[in-house]
Enzyme design. Structure first.
Site, PDB file in Angstrom:
ATOM      1  N   GLU A  56       0.824  -1.206   0.000  1.00  0.00           N
ATOM      2  CA  GLU A  56       0.000   0.000   0.000  1.00  0.00           C
ATOM      3  C   GLU A  56       0.860   1.260   0.000  1.00  0.00           C
ATOM      4  OE1 GLU A  56      -2.997   0.161  -0.667  1.00  0.00           O
ATOM      5  OE2 GLU A  56      -3.743  -1.858  -0.294  1.00  0.00           O
ATOM      6  N   TYR A 114      -6.805   5.945   4.179  1.00  0.00           N
ATOM      7  CA  TYR A 114      -6.877   4.862   3.210  1.00  0.00           C
ATOM      8  C   TYR A 114      -5.988   3.689   3.608  1.00  0.00           C
ATOM      9  CZ  TYR A 114      -5.920   1.859  -0.641  1.00  0.00           C
ATOM     10  OH  TYR A 114      -5.747   0.716  -1.386  1.00  0.00           O
ATOM     11  N   ASP A 168     -10.067   4.852  -2.198  1.00  0.00           N
ATOM     12  CA  ASP A 168      -8.933   5.471  -2.880  1.00  0.00           C
ATOM     13  C   ASP A 168      -9.447   6.303  -4.044  1.00  0.00           C
ATOM     14  OD1 ASP A 168      -9.596   3.627  -4.843  1.00  0.00           O
ATOM     15  OD2 ASP A 168      -7.558   2.869  -5.098  1.00  0.00           O
ATOM     16  N   CYS A 191     -13.768   1.993 -15.159  1.00  0.00           N
ATOM     17  CA  CYS A 191     -14.297   3.347 -14.924  1.00  0.00           C
ATOM     18  C   CYS A 191     -13.130   4.321 -14.755  1.00  0.00           C
ATOM     19  CB  CYS A 191     -15.195   3.344 -13.688  1.00  0.00           C
ATOM     20  SG  CYS A 191     -16.169   4.857 -13.468  1.00  0.00           S
ATOM     21  N   CYS A 227     -17.614   2.209 -20.508  1.00  0.00           N
ATOM     22  CA  CYS A 227     -18.947   1.996 -19.939  1.00  0.00           C
ATOM     23  C   CYS A 227     -19.614   0.730 -20.475  1.00  0.00           C
ATOM     24  CB  CYS A 227     -19.827   3.214 -20.196  1.00  0.00           C
ATOM     25  SG  CYS A 227     -19.232   4.728 -19.393  1.00  0.00           S
ATOM     26  N   CYS A 251     -18.839  -2.207 -18.287  1.00  0.00           N
ATOM     27  CA  CYS A 251     -19.029  -2.006 -16.852  1.00  0.00           C
ATOM     28  C   CYS A 251     -20.211  -2.810 -16.323  1.00  0.00           C
ATOM     29  CB  CYS A 251     -19.258  -0.524 -16.565  1.00  0.00           C
ATOM     30  SG  CYS A 251     -19.451  -0.154 -14.807  1.00  0.00           S
ATOM     31  N   CYS A 264     -25.914   2.856 -13.363  1.00  0.00           N
ATOM     32  CA  CYS A 264     -25.026   3.998 -13.154  1.00  0.00           C
ATOM     33  C   CYS A 264     -25.783   5.317 -13.334  1.00  0.00           C
ATOM     34  CB  CYS A 264     -23.860   3.932 -14.133  1.00  0.00           C
ATOM     35  SG  CYS A 264     -22.733   5.344 -14.036  1.00  0.00           S
TER      36      CYS A 264
END
Length: 302
Positions: free
Chosen positions: A43, A126, A144, A198, A205, A208, A214
């Site tokens: 991370e 985060y 994030d 995305c 799209c 997705c 959406c």
């Protein structure tokens, strides 16, 4: 039995299980070998650095320092040198300091509690929640940049997210499944969707799993503006000068470089001097007489 996905983000966990990239920190062997320490290191490295650049550095880092205790015993100069070209090298010193704190305060075990994680150097909302969720399996919202973009479009109907705020955590919390295990999958799925589908500039799209629900797509994908802070251009910046000085010091390590010989051809000498001064101030370099080097002492000011 898995908890159903929230109504605002249907099919996301199912999509993730079939579409997730095979990344080292998602593998069972990685967790068996390195536990929460491996998650914490990954991370730190992934902050503002592309995955493809992180993977080889992460493997080399954990091979050298597989536990916090082993890293805590390392010299700061070795840590900065090992960080190489990952960018934002202060992260290396923060990670080293966190390893020292984990060793001294938690007997060498990365803590599970979010507040205890937040008390470590270099760890924010985060990273603390990511370790608690992805290493220990606890239920927390993990947000994030990629997650924020997915939430902005799928739930709020915005083309781009607003500047980060605590509201992001509250919104993600409201969407999480009740099960801790399923909430971890949901967190990871939202990040993966933002990273691979995305995306900021060219969202796919048609691929997705949230296409049918959406809010942004349903509104016709309007241009709702972008209030995000723009990052300064790297070319010709102080960041570029700092990186060039550090690269020279890494190549010369463990010896130093004469101050007058540091980037002698740099076009802006005042910028070069600012870069040197800021690296010394950040603990990433040491000046000793006429010499500049990576930090040697173990008591750096982080």
């Amino acid at each position: 039995m898995p908890t159903p996905a929230p109504s605002g983000m249907p099919r996301l966990p199912e999509w993730y299980r079939g579409a997730a990239r095979d990344l080292p920190w998602r593998r069972a062997k990685f967790h068996n070998d390195y536990g929460a320490w491996g998650t914490l290191v990954s991370e730190f490295m992934l902050q503002q650095t592309p995955v493809i650049r992180v993977i080889p550095h992460l493997q080399a880092w954990l091979a050298r320092w597989p536990t916090p205790r082993e890293m805590a015993a390392a010299a700061p100069a070795d840590v900065v040198q090992q960080w190489a070209n990952l960018g934002y090298p202060r992260r290396a010193l923060w990670l080293h300091r966190a390893a020292v704190e984990i060793t001294e305060r938690h007997d060498g075990v990365v803590p599970r509690d979010v507040d205890a994680l937040l008390a470590l150097s270099g760890i924010g909302d985060y990273t603390a929640r990511a370790v608690a969720v992805f290493a220990y399996g606890d239920r927390h919202p993990v947000v994030d940049t990629n997650t924020r973009r997915v939430l902005a479009r799928a739930i709020l109907g915005l083309a781009h997210p607003a500047p980060p705020s605590r509201r992001d955590l509250a919104l993600m919390e409201s969407l999480l499944p009740a099960s801790a295990a399923e909430s971890a999958v949901f967190n990871a799925a939202a990040m993966e969707l933002g990273a691979t589908v995305c995306t900021a500039r060219a969202p796919r799209c048609e691929a997705c799993p949230l296409l049918g629900s959406c809010a942004w797509v349903g509104a016709g994908r309007p241009d709702t503006g972008d209030t995000r802070r723009r990052q300064a251009t790297y070319e010709g910046s102080d960041r570029q000068a700092r990186g060039a000085v550090l690269r020279m010091l890494r190549e010369a390590a463990p010896a130093g470089v004469l101050l007058d010989a540091v980037l002698p051809e740099w076009p802006d000498r005042r910028q070069r001097d600012r870069a040197i001064d800021s690296l010394i101030s950040d603990g990433l370099a040491e000046a000793d007489g006429e010499m500049l080097s990576l930090p040697r002492r173990g008591d750096q000011a982080y």
